[in-house]
Write an enzyme that holds these catalytic residues in place. Structure first.
Site, PDB file in Angstrom:
ATOM      1  N   ASP A  31       6.590  -0.427  -0.014  1.00 11.39           N
ATOM      2  CA  ASP A  31       6.265  -1.017  -1.313  1.00 11.39           C
ATOM      3  C   ASP A  31       5.918   0.035  -2.355  1.00 11.39           C
ATOM      4  O   ASP A  31       6.280  -0.092  -3.531  1.00 11.39           O
ATOM      5  CB  ASP A  31       5.093  -1.990  -1.165  1.00 11.39           C
ATOM      6  CG  ASP A  31       5.521  -3.290  -0.509  1.00 11.39           C
ATOM      7  OD1 ASP A  31       4.648  -4.124  -0.233  1.00 11.39           O
ATOM      8  OD2 ASP A  31       6.734  -3.473  -0.272  1.00 11.39           O
ATOM      9  N   TYR A  35       9.059   1.594  -3.675  1.00 10.41           N
ATOM     10  CA  TYR A  35       9.766   0.611  -4.508  1.00 10.41           C
ATOM     11  C   TYR A  35       9.095   0.499  -5.876  1.00 10.41           C
ATOM     12  O   TYR A  35       9.755   0.520  -6.926  1.00 10.41           O
ATOM     13  CB  TYR A  35       9.786  -0.741  -3.805  1.00 10.41           C
ATOM     14  CG  TYR A  35      10.476  -1.836  -4.583  1.00 10.41           C
ATOM     15  CD1 TYR A  35       9.759  -2.683  -5.427  1.00 10.41           C
ATOM     16  CD2 TYR A  35      11.850  -2.023  -4.483  1.00 10.41           C
ATOM     17  CE1 TYR A  35      10.396  -3.687  -6.150  1.00 10.41           C
ATOM     18  CE2 TYR A  35      12.496  -3.025  -5.205  1.00 10.41           C
ATOM     19  CZ  TYR A  35      11.766  -3.849  -6.034  1.00 10.41           C
ATOM     20  OH  TYR A  35      12.398  -4.842  -6.749  1.00 10.41           O
ATOM     21  N   ASP A  36       7.763   0.362  -5.882  1.00 13.37           N
ATOM     22  CA  ASP A  36       7.034   0.248  -7.150  1.00 13.37           C
ATOM     23  C   ASP A  36       7.217   1.485  -8.013  1.00 13.37           C
ATOM     24  O   ASP A  36       7.342   1.402  -9.240  1.00 13.37           O
ATOM     25  CB  ASP A  36       5.544   0.017  -6.884  1.00 13.37           C
ATOM     26  CG  ASP A  36       5.272  -1.354  -6.292  1.00 13.37           C
ATOM     27  OD1 ASP A  36       4.208  -1.517  -5.647  1.00 13.37           O
ATOM     28  OD2 ASP A  36       6.101  -2.259  -6.474  1.00 13.37           O
ATOM     29  N   LEU A  68       5.741 -10.921 -10.004  1.00  9.66           N
ATOM     30  CA  LEU A  68       4.504 -10.596 -10.709  1.00  9.66           C
ATOM     31  C   LEU A  68       4.532  -9.166 -11.201  1.00  9.66           C
ATOM     32  O   LEU A  68       5.085  -8.274 -10.538  1.00  9.66           O
ATOM     33  CB  LEU A  68       3.293 -10.771  -9.783  1.00  9.66           C
ATOM     34  CG  LEU A  68       2.938 -12.196  -9.361  1.00  9.66           C
ATOM     35  CD1 LEU A  68       1.904 -12.167  -8.251  1.00  9.66           C
ATOM     36  CD2 LEU A  68       2.419 -12.995 -10.546  1.00  9.66           C
ATOM     37  N   GLU A  91      -7.051 -13.973  -5.827  1.00 12.34           N
ATOM     38  CA  GLU A  91      -6.658 -14.426  -4.496  1.00 12.34           C
ATOM     39  C   GLU A  91      -5.864 -13.344  -3.784  1.00 12.34           C
ATOM     40  O   GLU A  91      -5.134 -12.572  -4.422  1.00 12.34           O
ATOM     41  CB  GLU A  91      -5.823 -15.709  -4.586  1.00 12.34           C
ATOM     42  CG  GLU A  91      -4.507 -15.515  -5.325  1.00 12.34           C
ATOM     43  CD  GLU A  91      -3.763 -16.820  -5.559  1.00 12.34           C
ATOM     44  OE1 GLU A  91      -4.052 -17.484  -6.565  1.00 12.34           O
ATOM     45  OE2 GLU A  91      -2.897 -17.148  -4.733  1.00 12.34           O
ATOM     46  N   LYS A 145      -3.012 -11.357  -2.046  1.00  4.10           N
ATOM     47  CA  LYS A 145      -1.555 -11.429  -2.188  1.00  4.10           C
ATOM     48  C   LYS A 145      -0.931 -11.345  -0.800  1.00  4.10           C
ATOM     49  O   LYS A 145      -0.868 -10.273  -0.199  1.00  4.10           O
ATOM     50  CB  LYS A 145      -1.046 -10.302  -3.079  1.00  4.10           C
ATOM     51  CG  LYS A 145       0.457 -10.362  -3.359  1.00  4.10           C
ATOM     52  CD  LYS A 145       0.879  -9.248  -4.311  1.00  4.10           C
ATOM     53  CE  LYS A 145       2.367  -9.325  -4.627  1.00  4.10           C
ATOM     54  NZ  LYS A 145       3.204  -9.132  -3.419  1.00  4.10           N
ATOM     55  N   ASP A 197       1.595 -11.041   2.179  1.00  2.00           N
ATOM     56  CA  ASP A 197       2.856 -10.336   2.387  1.00  2.00           C
ATOM     57  C   ASP A 197       3.735 -11.194   3.287  1.00  2.00           C
ATOM     58  O   ASP A 197       3.755 -11.049   4.512  1.00  2.00           O
ATOM     59  CB  ASP A 197       2.601  -8.969   3.027  1.00  2.00           C
ATOM     60  CG  ASP A 197       3.866  -8.107   3.028  1.00  2.00           C
ATOM     61  OD1 ASP A 197       3.857  -7.063   3.703  1.00  2.00           O
ATOM     62  OD2 ASP A 197       4.841  -8.482   2.363  1.00  2.00           O
ATOM     63  N   ARG A 231      12.898 -18.171  -2.705  1.00  5.33           N
ATOM     64  CA  ARG A 231      12.979 -17.747  -4.100  1.00  5.33           C
ATOM     65  C   ARG A 231      14.386 -17.312  -4.481  1.00  5.33           C
ATOM     66  O   ARG A 231      14.842 -17.558  -5.598  1.00  5.33           O
ATOM     67  CB  ARG A 231      11.995 -16.603  -4.362  1.00  5.33           C
ATOM     68  CG  ARG A 231      12.033 -16.123  -5.804  1.00  5.33           C
ATOM     69  CD  ARG A 231      10.865 -15.242  -6.153  1.00  5.33           C
ATOM     70  NE  ARG A 231      10.783 -14.053  -5.315  1.00  5.33           N
ATOM     71  CZ  ARG A 231       9.786 -13.163  -5.396  1.00  5.33           C
ATOM     72  NH1 ARG A 231       8.803 -13.367  -6.251  1.00  5.33           N
ATOM     73  NH2 ARG A 231       9.773 -12.108  -4.613  1.00  5.33           N
ATOM     74  N   LYS A 276      -2.242  -4.120  -6.725  1.00  6.58           N
ATOM     75  CA  LYS A 276      -1.742  -3.702  -5.415  1.00  6.58           C
ATOM     76  C   LYS A 276      -2.716  -2.749  -4.727  1.00  6.58           C
ATOM     77  O   LYS A 276      -3.366  -1.912  -5.359  1.00  6.58           O
ATOM     78  CB  LYS A 276      -0.384  -3.008  -5.567  1.00  6.58           C
ATOM     79  CG  LYS A 276       0.686  -3.861  -6.226  1.00  6.58           C
ATOM     80  CD  LYS A 276       1.091  -5.050  -5.379  1.00  6.58           C
ATOM     81  CE  LYS A 276       1.985  -4.631  -4.232  1.00  6.58           C
ATOM     82  NZ  LYS A 276       3.323  -4.193  -4.649  1.00  6.58           N
ATOM     83  N   CYS A 281      -3.120  24.051  30.105  1.00  6.72           N
ATOM     84  CA  CYS A 281      -4.041  23.803  28.999  1.00  6.72           C
ATOM     85  C   CYS A 281      -3.853  24.868  27.921  1.00  6.72           C
ATOM     86  O   CYS A 281      -3.915  26.065  28.216  1.00  6.72           O
ATOM     87  CB  CYS A 281      -5.480  23.814  29.498  1.00  6.72           C
ATOM     88  SG  CYS A 281      -6.712  23.685  28.169  1.00  6.72           S
ATOM     89  N   CYS A 328      -7.244  27.188  27.779  1.00  4.70           N
ATOM     90  CA  CYS A 328      -7.678  28.116  28.829  1.00  4.70           C
ATOM     91  C   CYS A 328      -6.585  28.453  29.834  1.00  4.70           C
ATOM     92  O   CYS A 328      -6.824  29.197  30.783  1.00  4.70           O
ATOM     93  CB  CYS A 328      -8.889  27.540  29.562  1.00  4.70           C
ATOM     94  SG  CYS A 328      -8.535  26.040  30.520  1.00  4.70           S
ATOM     95  N   CYS A 377      -6.824  18.804  31.493  1.00  5.03           N
ATOM     96  CA  CYS A 377      -7.035  20.193  31.873  1.00  5.03           C
ATOM     97  C   CYS A 377      -7.952  20.254  33.083  1.00  5.03           C
ATOM     98  O   CYS A 377      -8.957  19.550  33.156  1.00  5.03           O
ATOM     99  CB  CYS A 377      -7.661  20.950  30.704  1.00  5.03           C
ATOM    100  SG  CYS A 377      -8.343  22.559  31.136  1.00  5.03           S
ATOM    101  N   CYS A 406     -13.093  26.005  30.282  1.00  7.53           N
ATOM    102  CA  CYS A 406     -12.272  25.582  29.158  1.00  7.53           C
ATOM    103  C   CYS A 406     -13.122  25.514  27.889  1.00  7.53           C
ATOM    104  O   CYS A 406     -14.101  24.759  27.843  1.00  7.53           O
ATOM    105  CB  CYS A 406     -11.642  24.225  29.430  1.00  7.53           C
ATOM    106  SG  CYS A 406     -10.555  23.654  28.093  1.00  7.53           S
TER     107      CYS A 406
END
Length: 736
Positions: free
Chosen positions: A34, A37-38, A84, A117, A119, A121, A140, A315, A419, A422, A437, A443
């Site tokens: 997003d 894209y924005d 929006l 409110e 948003k 997704d 939509r 956002k 390791c 060590c 290890c 160590c």
């Protein structure tokens, strides 16, 4: 920027945004996040504002969503479904409020309420009701024409099919979504059945709603939040807030996190509150939507070409982002666990610049879970393009990889078997996902934690030497391993004076410290063993080993002898795990025996006998025996242990009365004991100087067999081991 450059850039942006819209809205498979894209849309708008004559006839600024997909009927919306406008910071929200006031000619101090409110997704959906009956449902689409998904919408529990006391014509708009829990369960079922595994809840919800077979949609756990309306035969209420309440009264689910706010400051406070609660909501949101509450004002404000003037989406900073995996580094934790970390080309995720992310373990890098099943469809390699995600303050993680963007010279990652701190062997125990290890006391990554454990109350219990003192002495370079504690005074020469001169110390406290160190030299052997911090070796196991062997030298001799057998046992277990044998423990044990037989034949008899003695001690199994062998077989760790023991005179288990008839004997209990518990029988035997083993071998002196004795009794008979029942045992030890 020249006019020619602007024209070229607008063409590029139009193509990129067109592909993004098609992938997101029509194919339910977004290619960019997003935030990207924005950013593209903002750049497109900025160039159009500077060069208005270059604006394309089909500019992305005038588009909403994407054309309906083939395979569905088409429905023309009675009123356009718009998108929006976006706000990205507090200044944008303040400008939104100021712009509305200018349009309505309201002074800055005039009351102006908004709703705020979350948003959601998900996938936008319009539901048209006539005379209380659902007549059609449409996505939509491009804002004007959407896909006819009526049959699918009827299968969603949150969508009423009939309404009572509703306006004659009512078009309810909202979002179809899927909860995190339902998404996880769906993907698990999909994986088990060999179906498509979805990338995220939004894709799962959109893909489920767009099924040509409604029965598939019915089987998917879809939800619906109502938040707006389109065509109406009569108003729902005078305000947005009351209209939402009316929708809820009609039977629609509305978002309980929605609030009515009187000021811009209140909107921003609500935004922060929703952001903090975001991770616990149980569904995905990507911001907070602000709407002018007064519906008369909404009507006056009206619409732009693609967005309403009376609403804006504030956002959240992107919590996912794509970047390049530059390499994989290994960090060693205080318990010795080797943790791979992704070294990334820096990228902003959730408002934070991220340059590292956790990779969990080597299986995760290979792209499989602990059962060997794919979790991403590809392994991870340096040079890969990877998706990073984070939520709140959670450590960033790698969520996905784009195999198509992999460089030709990328090579599979190999987890180190030494390791990096060590150079001790790094061992992955069969059935575990973490490699550790074996350096232990030497160590650097484990030193402070192991030193704190060593001096703790349950271990050496050194008076005057606690966690803070350990950290301080380690920082000063005075104590790097346990043996250094006992040479501290001698190495300093004037150690009393040196410690006494530290801030917060004095001659008295320094003297007490050295007295406490001296007193611990004779600590019990079981406590010393526990203090070594060997994995799986707890207080009880330390006491059991001390009782069985009686001295440090006897334990070391047995462990050293068992080393070849330990290697063979680990090889056999690894082979069984690699085969992914049957999950049942009994099946694994049987398969282990089969696999181990040819490997075991190559192990010297003395090594096999030592291994059987170790694993035969009651309470000591193969897992702990392997850990002991790892510690004693690692050159650096062994040197540190030997150096420590040269400074100590461990107290061996208390001597038993010479009159005890079982002192020094190895006994095994099998079957059901009727006059005491197994734990009580073990404690009594050990108190009398006996060694209690969990298995029968040539070293077993007595087998106490109760009802139900099986293979142990058979083996004892084969080896000629003395066998008696519980009553005979109690009589032997003089118990009432």
């Amino acid at each position: 920027m020249t006019e020619a450059e602007a024209r070229t850039e607008l063409d590029r942006l139009a193509a990129a945004l067109g592909r993004a819209n098609q992938a997101y809205h029509a194919e339910d498979a977004p290619e960019i996040d997003d935030a990207t894209y924005d950013a593209l849309k903002r750049r497109n708008a900025a160039i159009e504002a500077r060069f208005p004559d270059l604006k394309l006839a089909d500019s992305p600024s005038d588009q909403v969503g994407a054309a309906p997909a083939e395979g569905f009927g088409k429905i023309r919306h009675a009123e356009r479904m718009l998108s929006l406008g976006n706000a990205f910071d507090a200044a944008d929200v303040a400008e939104f409020d100021a712009r509305i006031r200018r349009y309505l000619d309201l002074p800055s101090d005039a009351p102006l309420a908004y709703t705020a409110e979350p948003k959601i997704d998900g996938l936008s959906l319009s539901l048209r009701y006539e005379d209380g009956a659902l007549v059609h449902a449409a996505t939509r689409g491009d804002g004007t024409v959407g896909e006819d998904v009526t049959a699918n919408a009827r299968t969603i529990d949150d969508i009423p099919v009939t309404l009572a006391d509703a306006p004659r014509i009512l078009e309810v708009r909202g979002e179809v979504y899927m909860s995190h829990a339902d998404f996880a369960a769906l993907n698990e079922r999909q994986a088990e059945s060999g179906g498509k595994v979805f990338a995220n809840p939004r894709n799962a919800a959109a893909g489920s709603l767009r099924q040509l077979d409604p029965e598939i949609t019915r089987a998917r756990p879809l939800r619906f939040f109502a938040y707006a309306w389109g065509a109406l035969s009569e108003p729902l209420a005078e305000t947005q807030w009351r209209a939402l309440a009316r929708l809820e009264a009609l039977g629609f689910a509305t978002n309980g996190e929605t609030r009515c706010c009187e000021t811009v400051a209140a909107l921003l406070e609500r935004y922060e509150a929703v952001g903090r609660a975001r991770a616990g909501l149980g569904y995905d949101i990507d911001g907070v939507v602000y709407k002018v509450d007064d519906l008369t004002f909404q009507s006056r404000l009206g619409m732009r070409s693609t967005t309403p003037r009376w609403a804006v989406a504030h956002k959240f900073p992107a919590e996912t982002a794509w970047t390049r995996l530059l390499g994989i580094d290994i960090q060693v934790g205080r318990t010795g666990a080797l943790s791979p970390v992704a070294r990334l080309e820096p990228v902003t995720v959730g408002g934070v610049v991220v340059s590292n992310a956790t990779l969990h373990n080597e299986d995760y890098i290979a792209g499989v879970d602990n059962a060997g099943q794919p979790i991403r469809g590809s392994d991870l390699r340096a040079g890969d393009r990877v998706e990073i995600y984070r939520a709140g303050d959670v450590i960033p993680k790698v969520r996905d990889v784009d195999p198509k963007a992999r460089p030709d010279d990328a090579v599979p990652y190999e987890m180190p078997d030494r390791c990096p701190e060590c150079d001790s062997p790094a061992v992955r125990e069969p059935g575990e996902s973490v490699r550790r290890c074996t350096g232990g006391l030497i160590c650097p990554a484990q030193r402070v934690a192991r030193l704190k454990h060593f001096v703790a109350r349950g271990a050496m219990d050194i008076e005057g030497l606690g966690d803070k003192e350990v950290e301080r002495f380690h920082t000063l370079g005075w104590v790097k391993e346990p043996a250094d504690i006992y040479t501290l005074e001698a190495r300093h020469g004037s150690g009393l004076k040196t410690v006494a001169n530290l801030e917060g110390w004095g001659e008295t406290s320094a003297g007490n410290l050295f007295s406490g160190i001296a007193a611990s030299r004779g600590q019990e052997l079981g406590r010393v063993l526990f203090g070594l911090g060997i994995r799986h070796l707890g207080e009880v196991a330390g006491r059991d080993l001390a009782r069985h062997f009686g001295s440090w030298e006897a334990l070391v001799q047995t462990v050293d002898a068992a080393l070849p057998a330990a290697e063979a046992h680990r090889a056999a277990e690894a082979a069984v795990v690699t085969e992914r044998a049957a999950a049942a423990a009994e099946d694994r044990r049987a398969r282990l025996a089969d696999v181990r037989t040819p490997i075991w034949a190559e192990v010297p008899e003395a090594a096999r006998a030592a291994w059987e003695e170790l694993t035969g001690i009651d309470g000591i199994g193969a897992t702990l025996a392997l850990a002991l062998c790892d510690a004693m077989g690692a050159e650096g760790e062994r040197r540190a242990i030997d150096a420590l023991l040269s400074e100590l005179s461990p107290e061996t288990p208390a001597a038993v009365a010479e009159a005890s008839p079982v002192a020094g004997k190895t006994v095994v209990f099998t079957g059901t004991l009727e006059r005491m518990t197994r734990a009580e029988a073990k404690a009594r035997a050990e108190a009398l100087g006996a060694k209690v083993s969990g298995s029968v071998s040539k070293k077993t002196d007595i087998l106490i067999a109760g009802p139900g004795a099986g293979s142990k009794a058979t083996k004892a008979a084969e080896l000629g081991v003395e066998t008696m029942d519980e009553d005979a045992w109690l009589a032997l030890i003089g118990a009432p």
